[in-house]
Design an enzyme around this catalytic site. Structure first.
Site, mmCIF file in Angstrom:
data_model
loop_
_atom_site.group_PDB
_atom_site.id
_atom_site.type_symbol
_atom_site.label_atom_id
_atom_site.label_comp_id
_atom_site.label_asym_id
_atom_site.label_seq_id
_atom_site.Cartn_x
_atom_site.Cartn_y
_atom_site.Cartn_z
ATOM 1 N N TRP A 178 -0.708 -1.732 11.816
ATOM 2 C CA TRP A 178 -1.458 -1.622 10.641
ATOM 3 C C TRP A 178 -2.906 -1.768 10.937
ATOM 4 C CZ3 TRP A 178 -4.222 -4.511 7.128
ATOM 5 C CH2 TRP A 178 -4.995 -3.757 6.105
ATOM 6 N N GLU A 191 1.995 2.054 10.478
ATOM 7 C CA GLU A 191 1.909 2.104 8.864
ATOM 8 C C GLU A 191 0.613 2.685 8.344
ATOM 9 O OE1 GLU A 191 2.087 -1.678 7.479
ATOM 10 O OE2 GLU A 191 2.014 -1.423 5.493
ATOM 11 N N LYS A 196 -1.733 3.831 4.896
ATOM 12 C CA LYS A 196 -1.988 3.189 3.470
ATOM 13 C C LYS A 196 -3.056 4.270 2.743
ATOM 14 C CE LYS A 196 -4.100 -0.869 1.832
ATOM 15 N NZ LYS A 196 -4.065 -2.436 1.818
ATOM 16 N N ASP A 200 5.283 1.634 3.504
ATOM 17 C CA ASP A 200 5.072 0.388 2.236
ATOM 18 C C ASP A 200 4.734 1.119 1.050
ATOM 19 O OD1 ASP A 200 3.350 -1.356 0.888
ATOM 20 O OD2 ASP A 200 2.998 -2.463 2.610
ATOM 21 N N HIS A 247 1.684 1.722 -0.578
ATOM 22 C CA HIS A 247 0.487 2.354 -0.082
ATOM 23 C C HIS A 247 0.417 3.900 -0.498
ATOM 24 C CE1 HIS A 247 -0.226 -0.553 3.297
ATOM 25 N NE2 HIS A 247 -0.281 -0.937 2.243
ATOM 26 N N HIS A 284 8.163 -1.391 4.323
ATOM 27 C CA HIS A 284 7.641 -2.569 3.750
ATOM 28 C C HIS A 284 7.841 -2.845 2.364
ATOM 29 C CE1 HIS A 284 4.426 -3.935 6.913
ATOM 30 N NE2 HIS A 284 5.558 -4.219 7.242
ATOM 31 N N ASP A 302 -2.260 -1.253 -4.964
ATOM 32 C CA ASP A 302 -1.504 -1.985 -3.770
ATOM 33 C C ASP A 302 -1.582 -3.474 -3.796
ATOM 34 O OD1 ASP A 302 -0.093 -2.551 -1.639
ATOM 35 O OD2 ASP A 302 -1.908 -2.317 -0.199
ATOM 36 N N ASP A 344 0.537 -5.811 -3.954
ATOM 37 C CA ASP A 344 1.579 -6.575 -3.203
ATOM 38 C C ASP A 344 2.140 -7.704 -4.001
ATOM 39 O OD1 ASP A 344 1.251 -5.914 -0.313
ATOM 40 O OD2 ASP A 344 -0.675 -5.869 -1.047
ATOM 41 N N ASP A 353 6.855 -7.041 2.250
ATOM 42 C CA ASP A 353 5.492 -7.177 2.221
ATOM 43 C C ASP A 353 4.813 -7.513 1.087
ATOM 44 O OD1 ASP A 353 2.944 -7.355 3.047
ATOM 45 O OD2 ASP A 353 2.578 -5.252 3.557
HETATM 46 C C1 LIG Z 1 -0.191 -8.296 6.784
HETATM 47 C C2 LIG Z 1 0.171 -6.986 6.630
HETATM 48 O O1 LIG Z 1 0.196 -6.402 7.954
HETATM 49 C C3 LIG Z 1 -0.258 -6.143 5.741
HETATM 50 O O2 LIG Z 1 0.235 -6.495 4.409
HETATM 51 C C4 LIG Z 1 0.269 -4.435 5.960
HETATM 52 O O3 LIG Z 1 1.243 -4.432 6.462
HETATM 53 C C5 LIG Z 1 -0.293 -3.838 4.654
HETATM 54 O O4 LIG Z 1 0.547 -3.512 4.057
HETATM 55 C C6 LIG Z 1 -1.588 -3.770 4.344
HETATM 56 O O5 LIG Z 1 -1.971 -3.242 3.016
HETATM 57 MN MN LIG Z 2 2.596 -3.276 4.542
#
Ligand SMILES: C[C@H](O)[C@H](O)[C@@H](O)C(=O)CO
Ligand SMILES: [Mn+2]
Length: 418
Positions: A187, A226, A228, A259, A262, A286, A294, A296, A326
């Protein structure tokens, strides 16, 4: 009646209830036991890593919160993961980023990293019965800027190409050592804060960089890419968009990483599973939770997670979908965050496995759409939680909310002293 006896009894009743609608609960539990979750190392330390370069932060992501007790070194991170292993059933994996290497106090730049920096990780993981996965790290470095693999400056681009090639070589060694392919995720945050007039240029540069990175074939690692929607401070344009990686993955037969944070908030990640399975070799996930963006947040047993798990089970694709996590919440107990996220992910898959799919498909084939909808709705209330409690009991881990006390104890004994 003691709790364990109650769990056992409730399980027997649930088993009969499910059998009545054609679901074999014992077979379901065997499948759940085999589901490996790739636990991300970065929840333990807020994505800081142990490089001696001084992580600059930025690069499109950021952990928020300052709950005490984060892991400050490799030993602490390993201790935390070992604790997490006692709170969840099944055998899992650990997903490392390059910045978590064992650099022995030395300054090792990202274009110098080698498999030897991960030898102690491999040995420790073997002792702990964990398989490793890996990630290159484009963020938090003086050369991160807004563009890495898509940078028009060849010297910067080459630096990150070299880094990513080295990460693939490390993944290959991990895969060989553990006799199981190491999944390596790429990513990169590359993008633009404001309007760009060079969308095509950056994407063609990224394509070319990836071609160079993937030129070498490996047997013991698998690549995934990945996308985004946008990164922090890179809101207007992302080079590695979903269209870009979907096209690249389909053309070059690389895994695409989905993810859950994303995509546009109303977009269903679950709906993407069946399409990707038809055109790319496997899928990396993820599992995350987006709150308005996003963000997390820690994974919960919400509709998005359940729908995703159900789609994977319905597609009979548990062997083709790699389940990674993630999220990084620095505002609550970090071990607690792991336990909630992993257990919720497992619960979602359990619900998927317990779905009365034969009956549902029969209804659909007959055009009985009222009956299909009614059974889907009723299935939500079937006693899946009795099966979950039994899964925990069988795995000798905390049943129900009992893990709260275990985490509080670990906090008292370990993390509060950091
Ligand atoms: C730390 C990871 O590589 C990161 O979260 C990535 O996977 C991502 O989702 C960035 O938004
Ligand atoms: Mn991710």
């Amino acid at each position: 009646m003691k709790k364990n006896e109650l769990v056992q009894k409730s399980y027997e009743i649930a088993k009969e209830r499910y059998a009545a609608i054609g679901v074999d609960v014992d077979a379901t539990l065997e499948k759940l036991q085999k589901i490996q979750i790739s636990i991300h190392c970065w929840q333990a330390d807020d994505v800081t890593g142990f490089e001696n370069l001084g992580n600059l932060g930025g690069g499109g992501i950021q952990a928020t919160g300052n709950y005490p007790g984060k892991a400050r070194n490799i030993d602490e991170l390993r201790a935390d993961i070992e604790k997490v292993q006692t709170l969840v059933g099944g055998k899992h994996r650990l997903n490392l980023h390059e910045i978590y290497g064992d650099f022995g106090g030395k300054v090792v730049d990202r274009d110098e990293v080698e498999p030897s920096h991960f030898t102690s990780w491999m040995q420790w993981a073997k002792e702990k019965d964990l398989k490793l996965d890996f990630n290159s790290t484009s963020f938090g470095h003086p050369k991160s800027g807004d563009l890495t693999l898509a940078n028009p400056d060849k010297s910067i681009r080459d630096f990150w190409i070299e880094h990513t090639k080295r990460c693939r070589a490390i993944s290959e060694e991990m895969g060989k050592f553990q006799n199981d392919p190491c999944i390596m995720n790429i990513w990169v945050h590359d993008g633009s804060k404001d309007v760009t007039v060079n969308r095509y240029l950056y994407r063609s540069l990224l394509e070319n960089s990836l071609d160079q990175i993937f030129a070498k074939e490996y047997k013991n690692m698998k690549d995934c890419i990945e996308s985004k929607l946008f990164g922090i401070a890179l809101e207007s344009y992302t080079v590695g968009s979903h269209d870009f990686y979907l096209g690249y993955g389909a053309k070059k037969q690389k895994m695409v990483t989905l993810d859950m944070g994303h995509f546009h908030l109303t977009e269903s990640v679950a709906d993407k599973i069946s399409s990707l399975l038809l055109f790319t070799p496997e899928i990396m996930l993820h599992v995350s939770r987006a709150v308005r963006w996003d963000s997390d947040h820690v994974v919960l047993l919400n509709d998005e997670t359940i729908d995703l798990a159900k789609e994977i089970v319905r597609a009979d694709a548990l062997d083709k979908v790699h389940i990674g996590l993630d999220f990084f919440d620095a505002s609550i107990n970090r071990i607690g965050a792991y336990a909630i996220g992993i257990r919720s992910t497992q619960k979602a898959f359990l619900q998927g496995l317990l779905e009365p799919i034969v009956k549902l498909r029969e209804y659909e084939a007959n055009g009985q759409y009222f009956e299909r909808l009614a059974l889907l709705e009723e299935a939500k209330g079937l006693p899946w939680n009795a099966v979950w409690d039994y899964f925990c009991l069988k795995n000798n881990i905390a049943v129900g909310e009992d893990y709260i006390g275990e985490i509080q104890q670990y906090e008292k004994d370990v993390t509060s002293k950091r």
